[in-house]
Design an enzyme around this catalytic site. Structure first.
Site, PDB file in Angstrom:
ATOM      1  N   GLY A   8       0.828  -1.210   0.000  1.00 26.12           N
ATOM      2  CA  GLY A   8       0.000   0.000   0.000  1.00 26.12           C
ATOM      3  C   GLY A   8       0.859   1.254   0.000  1.00 26.12           C
ATOM      4  N   GLY A  11      -0.319   4.735  -1.319  1.00 26.39           N
ATOM      5  CA  GLY A  11      -1.466   5.372  -0.671  1.00 26.39           C
ATOM      6  C   GLY A  11      -1.091   6.549   0.209  1.00 26.39           C
ATOM      7  N   GLN A  12      -2.117   7.082   0.870  1.00 24.59           N
ATOM      8  CA  GLN A  12      -1.937   8.300   1.675  1.00 24.59           C
ATOM      9  C   GLN A  12      -0.852   8.114   2.745  1.00 24.59           C
ATOM     10  OE1 GLN A  12      -5.000   9.216   4.500  1.00 24.59           O
ATOM     11  NE2 GLN A  12      -4.478  11.383   4.594  1.00 24.59           N
ATOM     12  N   ASP A  53      -0.104  -7.936  -5.728  1.00 19.68           N
ATOM     13  CA  ASP A  53      -1.534  -8.057  -5.464  1.00 19.68           C
ATOM     14  C   ASP A  53      -1.634  -8.850  -4.162  1.00 19.68           C
ATOM     15  OD1 ASP A  53      -4.146  -8.806  -5.252  1.00 19.68           O
ATOM     16  OD2 ASP A  53      -4.262  -9.816  -7.197  1.00 19.68           O
ATOM     17  N   TYR A 143     -15.381  -2.489   6.205  1.00 13.58           N
ATOM     18  CA  TYR A 143     -14.023  -2.046   6.568  1.00 13.58           C
ATOM     19  C   TYR A 143     -13.769  -2.318   8.054  1.00 13.58           C
ATOM     20  CZ  TYR A 143     -10.170   1.249   7.386  1.00 13.58           C
ATOM     21  OH  TYR A 143      -8.984   1.824   7.759  1.00 13.58           O
ATOM     22  N   LYS A 147     -11.143  -4.871   9.896  1.00 10.70           N
ATOM     23  CA  LYS A 147     -10.106  -4.411  10.830  1.00 10.70           C
ATOM     24  C   LYS A 147     -10.194  -5.165  12.164  1.00 10.70           C
ATOM     25  CE  LYS A 147      -7.697  -1.661   8.363  1.00 10.70           C
ATOM     26  NZ  LYS A 147      -6.295  -2.011   8.083  1.00 10.70           N
ATOM     27  N   ILE A 173      -6.701  10.466   9.136  1.00 10.75           N
ATOM     28  CA  ILE A 173      -5.355  11.031   8.984  1.00 10.75           C
ATOM     29  C   ILE A 173      -5.379  12.196   7.989  1.00 10.75           C
ATOM     30  CG2 ILE A 173      -2.946  10.538   8.399  1.00 10.75           C
ATOM     31  CD1 ILE A 173      -3.780   8.878  10.751  1.00 10.75           C
TER      32      ILE A 173
END
Ligand code: SER
Length: 319
Positions: A8, A11-12, A53, A143, A147, A173
């Site tokens: 990831g 990503g951010q 992936d 989601y 988690k 975030i």
């Protein structure tokens, strides 16, 4: 922690975590891995980059073997809002993806696996104010379900197999480098871009919708500090609440208006409001503070000032 893989990475959080880890452990020792999105020039040229992936174990294994990886920061995940549009895909990426990482952790005897969790593990029945570390975990989003499953699996693999799995429950975030994608807390980043560019923003949450939030420098420091903490001091492993600030869209708007007085915000709640309503307003992070010395540096005021300064430089550069 000598050979690190970050999934990831585009990503951010990943984009800033890779930069921080490369600075700390050496560029060549931090492999950034993305799925489809192309990495920035900076990420690609400053150290190794691979496409993987996470739903395919072979695809992760190839990279772990190639670089002799001993630590994984597993960030690849689908966030809450997209998770509700694509729950089956979210299950595969977030739960099967994590299961693949855990099994690779055992097979290659990895030293450590770091996985962010989220305030999304909480649900409508969880106490909303100063939510404790140990509380009701009955989320209503895919989601959140993924988690909670990740936290429980991480703790299970630690207890059963001795795999050193650690994680923090991040709030929303806020960051200036890479935009978040598909979350419920994304407004708190978008609002800054629109305030600077257009002096107005249409917010998809109600003006009084208070949520826990954190500025990226704290988020990055937090997860690296947990990774480096002495395991002897850790009573928790996968599920540290992490807090920094809490605010509503209206409070953030007021803070932005102190610097950009013309800025106006309208409120038009959409389906993300229901997700936000199921999450806490503030969380108690005393376990992280006591067990590994967590302490945030940024509050609403200092974060807003820094965001506007950084985004002004970024937006107006080249004009
Ligand atoms: N920022 C995430 C989201 O909004 C929460 O972990 O989905």
């Amino acid at each position: 922690m000598e050979r690190i893989l970050v999934t990831g990475a585009v990503g951010q959080i990943g984009s800033e975590l890779v930069e921080a880890l490369r600075k700390k452990y050496g560029n060549e020792n931090v492999v950034a891995a993305g799925h489809k999105t192309k990495p920035t020039e900076e990420m690609r040229t400053s150290g190794p980059f691979e496409f993987i992936d996470v739903t395919s174990r072979e695809s992760i294994e190839r990279v772990v073997k190639k670089y002799n990886i001993d630590t994984i920061y597993h960030l690849a995940a689908i966030l809450s809002a997209i998770g509700e549009e694509k729950p089956q895909l979210t299950f595969r990426v977030n739960i099967i993806g994590l299961y693949n990482i855990l099994e690779i952790g055992l097979k290659y005897k990895l030293e450590r696996i770091m996985v962010p969790s989220s305030i999304a593990v909480f649900g409508p029945q969880t106490p909303k104010e100063n939510t404790p570390n140990e509380t009701i975990l009955r989320p209503t989003t895919m989601y959140g379900v993924s988690k909670v499953a990740g936290e429980l699996l991480g703790d299970y693999y630690y207890r059963r197999f001795g795999l050193d799995f650690r994680g923090v429950r991040y709030p929303g975030i806020i960051s200036s480098k890479t935009l978040p994608g598909g979350g419920t807390t994304d407004y708190a980043v978008e609002i800054f871009y629109e305030a600077i560019k257009k002096k107005k923003y249409k917010c998809y949450l109600r003006k009084d919708s208070t949520l826990p939030m954190m500025y990226m420098p704290d988020a990055i420091r937090g997860i690296i500090e947990l990774a480096e903490a002495d395991i002897k001091n850790l009573k928790h492993h996968s599920d540290y609440n992490l807090a920094a600030m809490s605010f509503s869209p209206e409070e953030l708007t007021k803070e932005i208006q102190r610097i950009i007085p013309e800025f106006k915000c309208e409120y038009k709640p959409d389906s993300r409001q229901e997700i936000a309503d199921s999450w806490p307003k503030s969380i108690d992070d005393s376990a992280a503070r006591e067990e590994w010395g967590w302490k945030p540096e940024y509050n609403l005021q200092s974060m807003t000032k820094d965001m506007i300064q950084k985004l002004r430089e970024k937006i107006f550069k080249g004009f």
